[in-house]
Structures are given as structure tokens and as C-alpha cells.
Design an enzyme around this catalytic site. Structure first.
Site, PDB file in Angstrom:
ATOM      1  CD  GLU A  55      32.390 -33.005  11.871  1.00 57.55           C
ATOM      2  OE1 GLU A  55      33.518 -32.491  11.550  1.00 57.55           O
ATOM      3  OE2 GLU A  55      31.350 -32.871  10.861  1.00 57.55           O
TER       4      GLU A  55
ATOM      5  CB  CYS B 173      29.209 -32.478   7.034  1.00 56.95           C
ATOM      6  SG  CYS B 173      28.313 -32.490   5.440  1.00 56.95           S
TER       7      CYS B 173
ATOM      8  CE  LYS C 168      43.597 -28.648  -1.476  1.00 55.31           C
ATOM      9  NZ  LYS C 168      43.718 -30.016  -1.050  1.00 55.31           N
TER      10      LYS C 168
ATOM     11  CD  GLU D 205      27.757 -25.627   2.535  1.00 55.69           C
ATOM     12  OE1 GLU D 205      27.282 -25.850   3.738  1.00 55.69           O
ATOM     13  OE2 GLU D 205      27.240 -24.723   2.132  1.00 55.69           O
TER      14      GLU D 205
HETATM   15  P1  NAD Z   1      39.716 -30.560   6.032  1.00 51.88           P
HETATM   16  O1  NAD Z   1      39.387 -29.330   6.553  1.00 51.88           O
HETATM   17  O2  NAD Z   1      40.810 -31.121   6.767  1.00 51.88           O
HETATM   18  O3  NAD Z   1      40.274 -30.574   4.593  1.00 51.88           O
HETATM   19  C1  NAD Z   1      39.251 -30.139   3.489  1.00 51.88           C
HETATM   20  C2  NAD Z   1      40.065 -29.620   2.302  1.00 51.88           C
HETATM   21  O4  NAD Z   1      40.794 -28.284   2.752  1.00 51.88           O
HETATM   22  C3  NAD Z   1      41.064 -30.480   1.993  1.00 51.88           C
HETATM   23  O5  NAD Z   1      41.095 -30.479   0.497  1.00 51.88           O
HETATM   24  C4  NAD Z   1      42.242 -30.145   2.532  1.00 51.88           C
HETATM   25  O6  NAD Z   1      43.516 -30.375   1.437  1.00 51.88           O
HETATM   26  C5  NAD Z   1      42.193 -28.553   2.289  1.00 51.88           C
HETATM   27  N1  NAD Z   1      43.071 -27.741   3.226  1.00 51.88           N
HETATM   28  C6  NAD Z   1      43.363 -27.910   4.473  1.00 51.88           C
HETATM   29  N2  NAD Z   1      43.812 -26.988   5.247  1.00 51.88           N
HETATM   30  C7  NAD Z   1      43.886 -26.047   4.395  1.00 51.88           C
HETATM   31  C8  NAD Z   1      44.106 -24.495   4.346  1.00 51.88           C
HETATM   32  N3  NAD Z   1      44.713 -24.090   5.413  1.00 51.88           N
HETATM   33  N4  NAD Z   1      43.883 -23.859   3.496  1.00 51.88           N
HETATM   34  C9  NAD Z   1      43.402 -24.433   2.256  1.00 51.88           C
HETATM   35  N5  NAD Z   1      42.877 -25.598   2.305  1.00 51.88           N
HETATM   36  C10 NAD Z   1      43.296 -26.341   3.122  1.00 51.88           C
HETATM   37  O7  NAD Z   1      38.689 -31.491   6.201  1.00 51.88           O
HETATM   38  P2  NAD Z   1      38.429 -33.085   5.597  1.00 51.88           P
HETATM   39  O8  NAD Z   1      39.129 -34.045   6.747  1.00 51.88           O
HETATM   40  O9  NAD Z   1      38.925 -33.305   4.528  1.00 51.88           O
HETATM   41  O10 NAD Z   1      36.885 -33.364   5.621  1.00 51.88           O
HETATM   42  C11 NAD Z   1      35.954 -33.777   6.885  1.00 51.88           C
HETATM   43  C12 NAD Z   1      35.469 -32.237   7.405  1.00 51.88           C
HETATM   44  O11 NAD Z   1      34.709 -31.749   6.254  1.00 51.88           O
HETATM   45  C13 NAD Z   1      34.130 -32.397   8.555  1.00 51.88           C
HETATM   46  O12 NAD Z   1      34.713 -31.621   9.568  1.00 51.88           O
HETATM   47  C14 NAD Z   1      33.351 -32.335   7.870  1.00 51.88           C
HETATM   48  O13 NAD Z   1      32.091 -32.063   8.733  1.00 51.88           O
HETATM   49  C15 NAD Z   1      33.401 -31.407   6.775  1.00 51.88           C
HETATM   50  N6  NAD Z   1      32.323 -31.624   5.827  1.00 51.88           N
HETATM   51  C16 NAD Z   1      31.404 -30.511   5.672  1.00 51.88           C
HETATM   52  C17 NAD Z   1      30.474 -30.632   4.761  1.00 51.88           C
HETATM   53  C18 NAD Z   1      29.323 -29.631   4.611  1.00 51.88           C
HETATM   54  O14 NAD Z   1      28.725 -29.553   3.740  1.00 51.88           O
HETATM   55  N7  NAD Z   1      29.249 -28.973   5.548  1.00 51.88           N
HETATM   56  C19 NAD Z   1      30.232 -31.669   3.755  1.00 51.88           C
HETATM   57  C20 NAD Z   1      31.404 -32.670   3.996  1.00 51.88           C
HETATM   58  C21 NAD Z   1      32.326 -32.502   5.015  1.00 51.88           C
END
Ligand code: NAD
Length: 488
Positions: free
Chosen positions: A385, A283, A175, A249
Site C-alpha cells: 500500500e 484505503c 483518539k 479496518e
Molecule cells: P496508523 O496505523 O499509523 O495510525 C492509525 C491510528 O492508530 C492513529 O490514531 C495512531 O495514532 C494510532 N496508533 C498507532 N499505533 C498504535 C498502537 N500501537 N496502538 C494504538 N493506536 C495506535 O495509520 P495512519 O497512517 O493514520 O492511516 C493510514 C492507514 O490507515 C493506511 O494503512 C490505510 O489503508 C488505513 N485505513 C484503512 C481504512 C479502512 O476503512 N480499512 C480507512 C482509512 C485508512
């Protein structure tokens, strides 16, 4: 740029019509204008995708039971199909999230293919059975994986999951984030061209509510999530109730520790990459710069000049070093952190105003890179962040103080140490509480485990460790009599 329109999902090895007429409309981060759309998955579409992945996994002669060489051959066909589409993938990611096109080509357009080749070759070499004492230890694939990904590196981060999961023999329902969905359509085309068996990889773009539905779906065995820490905590809570395996992650606020013997000038490009890759929407970015008191002003001037000389513009222009934020929402969020830094008393040396004079990009989500000096490490801009081009420069007195400040964070994902003395830098790197760290640069290496500690997550991606995340050991005790009978 050609508009990308998709009407169906990749489910069960073919394009399947969505259950509803809901769509996800995508606009360019550069201009705010439409660049494509895809269907938005509903619960019924998720049910169909999970059922296909379940059937494919449970088939007694299916993917999970294929000889590693046959799985590897199918995975390599997918690598070839992706390689043929690398420029289109890079272009779509760049336009959606604002990633400078050169970065998009070297990451989004090429890492997925490399990861598939890496794990295809690894499964050919890794024995799945070994005899320990009287016990045969086998590793078997975990089952149906729900892969949930963010928008910032949509393809690379997807393949951190897909490549090892598929190589291990799992089947996947992916997804993508609703902020980056067009590249997922290109991936679906590649899967069909590669002739992967039906149900092995299903792709259902959707928003948060549907993501939550997928995580708790009874047909799923394992969750692999990359995204923000609060969502990761929510997913872990659900996974805990279901006793379902989960890899997380999450976010970061990594430290770039500049030791007092660091060579700033010759490390300029590497320092830019370590802190500002993908406009800071990364990230592991080292957005807390720890600078020694003895060279504090020099470090502040260095980062100020580094960002002021960076070319801001259309992410699709190869000369661009800093592109727009992914969305107007993210642009406002970053600007609110800049305002918070000022109100908390930090000194903004550059990045006071939105960039102007960007012809034809008036609707883009641009933020000027901002450098804050005189930052207290306990304040919001040093602790939270931001996910944009905003660096906070914190002063320290000696190496022990630098290590203390680096570890004064809820996060522990990446980081870097900069020094002319390799052993001294390694000594400091060992004491920083993070899953990964670099010396005089930061790169993710597919051979090595990647992931975070503390609120940055749990579990590891990449390296041989990632294959273990998608398999479970099974110990089969062989009674001595049975062993003797066989020997006889
Ligand atoms: P997000 O947490 O808002 O969303 C990530 C994904 O989760 C999306 O596909 C979203 O639709 C889905 N999602 C949201 N709520 C959900 C729920 N309750 N249950 C299941 N799925 C859900 O993050 P974002 O804004 O898309 O990405 C940015 C964040 O990701 C930053 O915090 C960044 O640090 C983190 N990130 C971490 C890494 C890593 O490797 N550690 C890499 C890239 C990004």
C-alpha cells in the site's frame, strides 16, 4: 484560513484542562506553515476520559438504558450541530491532510451528519428484544468503546464508529490521529452545543503510545480501530490477550479490473475517483489497474492522460483535483515507492518530477501522480500500500487470469470491475476476494456493510451490521411454567 487553537479536551461533557503542557502543532499540507494546535493527551487525560465514559455507561438510568427515541433525539441534535459547522470542518480537513476541498465538503463536511441521521432512524425501527422458542433474546450495548482513527478521512471514518456506537447505547473515548486533530476540536464544540449527556463522547487527540495505552485500558470494553495493518495486528494481539472485542479496518491494495469491453471514455470521472480519490490517500483506492492484453496500450495511455490533465494545486482551491500529501514524511514515502518501481524495472509513463511552479506552495508536500506500465503483479509497487497517487498497471490475458491476479494480494478491502456487460462484470466481482467491490464505479453506501478480508481487517462498519458490532446478544430462557403463569 483562520488559525484553530484549542486549549482543552472534551471530557465528561465539558472542556477540561489537560494534565500536561504537551501540544500537537499542526502545519498546512499545502504550505508547511502552522495552522493551529491542540493539547496532546497524556495517560492521565486518557484515564479521565475512560472514567467519564465508564460512569456514563454504568449509570443505571443512563444512556445505555434510554428509550431509543430519546437517544435518537440527542443524536439528531448532534447531527444539526455538525451540519452548522460543515464548511469549517471541510476546510480544516483539507488544509491538514491535503484533501481537495470539493472532496472534503462532500465527504468530511456531510457524511458524519448523514450517518448520525441514518443510525438514529435505525434504532427507532430495530426491536431490541425478540422471543425465540422459550427464550427471550435481547441485544445490549457492549460498553465503553475506544475509537482509534487515522488521518486520511478523519471525520468520516470517526463517524463510521461514533454513529452506530452511540445509537447502540455505548459510550466512546475517541483518539484521533495526531496528523488530523483540528477538526476534532470542531466536533467537540458540536457535542457541547448538542447537549449530549456527560461522558457519552470524549475526545482525546494523541500519538501512538497513548493509543496503545487506551487500547489496553481496563475501563474499555471494545476497540474499534481504523489504520494500518501492522498497527491493527498489534492491537489485535493486545485485544486477544484481554479477550476484548475488536473491529479492524486496515490497509488495502485494491484492483481495478478493466474488462476488454469497458468503456473508458464515459467512465473517466468514476475511474479517477475509484483510484485517485483524496490524492490516492484512500484505503479502498483501486491502485492496481488490471488491463487486458488486447487493450493494454490504450489503458496505459488513458490513465497517463487522465492524471496528466488533473489539476494539481492548493487543496483549498475548488479547481484542484490532486492536492498535497498529508506530511513531508508521507511525501518521501510515496517518492521512495516511485524510485522502487523504477529500480524494479517498471516503466514510468508520467510523474517523474515533483510538481513545480505552484506559487506560494513551495513548502507543500506535493507529489506528481505517477503511472507505471509493464508492472509485474508480484513486485513491491503492485503489492504494498503506497497511499499516494501512484498507479501500477498490470497486464492480464483473460477474465480468469484477471481474477487470479486480483486475488494475488495479502489485502482484500475494495476494488472495481469495468465492463459494458453488467452480468459478466458481476460474475467477475463475485470471484474477487474482497469485502466490498464496485461495478463501473466505487462508492461506499451507508446502507451496506463495509470492511475487509485477509490483511484488510475484520468486522464490518456501516449498514445494520455495524449496530451488531456494538451490541451483544443476551439469551434469557423463560421456563414453560413461568410462561404459563404469565399466560394464566
Ligand atoms: P496508523 O496505523 O499509523 O495510525 C492509525 C491510528 O492508530 C492513529 O490514531 C495512531 O495514532 C494510532 N496508533 C498507532 N499505533 C498504535 C498502537 N500501537 N496502538 C494504538 N493506536 C495506535 O495509520 P495512519 O497512517 O493514520 O492511516 C493510514 C492507514 O490507515 C493506511 O494503512 C490505510 O489503508 C488505513 N485505513 C484503512 C481504512 C479502512 O476503512 N480499512 C480507512 C482509512 C485508512
Amino acid at each position: 484560513m483562520d488559525i484553530a487553537e484549542y486549549d482543552k479536551f472534551l471530557i465528561d461533557g465539558a472542556w477540561q484542562a489537560p494534565a500536561t503542557t504537551d501540544r500537537i502543532e499542526v502545519t498546512s499540507a499545502n504550505t508547511g506553515r502552522p495552522i493551529g494546535s491542540v493539547p496532546a493527551a497524556s495517560k492521565r487525560d486518557i484515564d479521565a476520559a475512560v472514567a467519564a465514559a465508564r460512569r456514563a455507561f454504568d449509570d443505571p438510568s443512563g444512556w445505555a438504558h434510554w428509550a431509543p427515541k430519546d437517544r435518537a433525539a440527542a443524536i439528531l441534535r448532534l447531527a444539526d450541530a455538525l451540519a452548522a459547522r460543515s464548511d469549517r470542518t471541510a476546510e480544516l480537513v483539507s488544509a491538514q491532510v491535503g484533501m481537495p476541498i470539493n472532496t472534503a465538503k462532500s465527504f468530511e463536511g456531510s457524511v458524519p451528519e448523514k450517518l448520525l441521521r441514518f443510525y438514529a432512524s435505525m434504532i427507532m425501527q430495530t426491536p431490541s428484544d425478540d422471543l425465540r422458542g422459550e427464550t427471550l433474546v435481547t441485544r445490549r450495548p457492549l460498553g465503553v468503546v475506544a475509537a482509534i482513527t487515522p488521518w486520511n478521512f478523519p471525520e468520516v471514518l470517526a463517524f463510521f464508529k461514533l454513529a452506530p456506537a452511540l445509537a447502540a447505547g455505548c459510550t466512546v473515548v475517541m483518539k484521533p490521529s495526531s496528523d488530523a486533530v483540528l477538526d476534532a476540536g470542531v466536533l467537540a464544540e458540536a457535542v457541547i452545543e448538542a447537549g449530549l449527556p456527560p461522558g457519552i463522547l470524549n475526545i482525546v487527540p494523541a500519538g501512538r503510545e497513548i493509543g496503545s495505552y487506551l487500547v489496553t485500558h481496563p475501563g474499555v470494553d471494545q476497540i474499534s480501530f481504523t489504520g494500518s495493518t501492522p498497527v491493527g495486528q498489534d492491537i489485535a494481539t493486545n485485544a486477544g490477550k484481554l479477550l476484548r472485542r475488536v473491529t479492524l479496518e486496515l490497509g488495502g491494495k485494491s484492483a481495478a479490473v478493466i474488462l476488454d469491453d469497458a468503456d473508458l471514455e464515459s467512465n473517466q470521472a468514476a475511474m479517477f475517483g475509484a483510484s485517485l480519490l483524496n490524492n490516492g490517500q484512500t484505503c479502498f483506492a483501486g491502485t492496481r489497474i488490471l488491463a487486458p492484453s488486447s487493450r493494454y496500450n490504450e489503458v496505459v495511455d488513458f490513465y497517463t492522460a487522465l492524471t496528466e490533465s488533473a489539476r494539481i494545486g492548493n487543496s483549498l482551491d475548488p479547481a484542484t483535483q490532486i492536492g498535497p500529501m498529508v506530511s513531508a514524511r508521507q511525501q518521501e514515502r510515496v517518492e521512495s515507492y516511485i524510485a522502487k518501481g523504477i529500480s524494479d524495472g517498471a516503466r514510468l509513463t508520467t510523474g517523474k518530477k515533483r510538481p513545480t511552479g505552484l506559487d506560494g506552495l513551495e513548502g507543500g508536500h506535493f507529489v506528481a501522480p505517477a503511472i507505471f506500465a509493464d508492472v509485474d503483479n508480484s513486485t513491491t509497487i503492485a503489492q504494498e500500500e503506497i497511499f499516494g497517487p501512484v498507479l501500477a498497471i498490470v497486464r492480464y490475458e483473460d477474465d480468469a487470469d484477471a481474477i487470479r491476479l486480483a486475488n494475488q494480494s495479502i489485502y482484500g478491502l475494495g476494488g472495481s470491475v469495468w465492463s459494458s456487460d453488467h452480468d459478466r462484470a458481476l460474475g467477475v466481482a463475485r470471484q474477487i476476494d474482497s469485502g466490498t467491490i464496485g461495478i463501473n464505479g466505487y462508492q461506499i453506501d451507508v446502507n451496506a456493510p463495509y470492511g475487509g478480508v485477509k490483511d484488510s481487517g475484520m468486522g464490518r462498519e456501516l449498514g445494520p451490521e455495524a449496530l451488531l458490532e456494538y451490541t451483544e446478544p443476551k439469551a434469557i430462557y423463560l421456563s414453560p411454567r413461568m410462561t404459563a403463569d404469565n399466560a394464566g
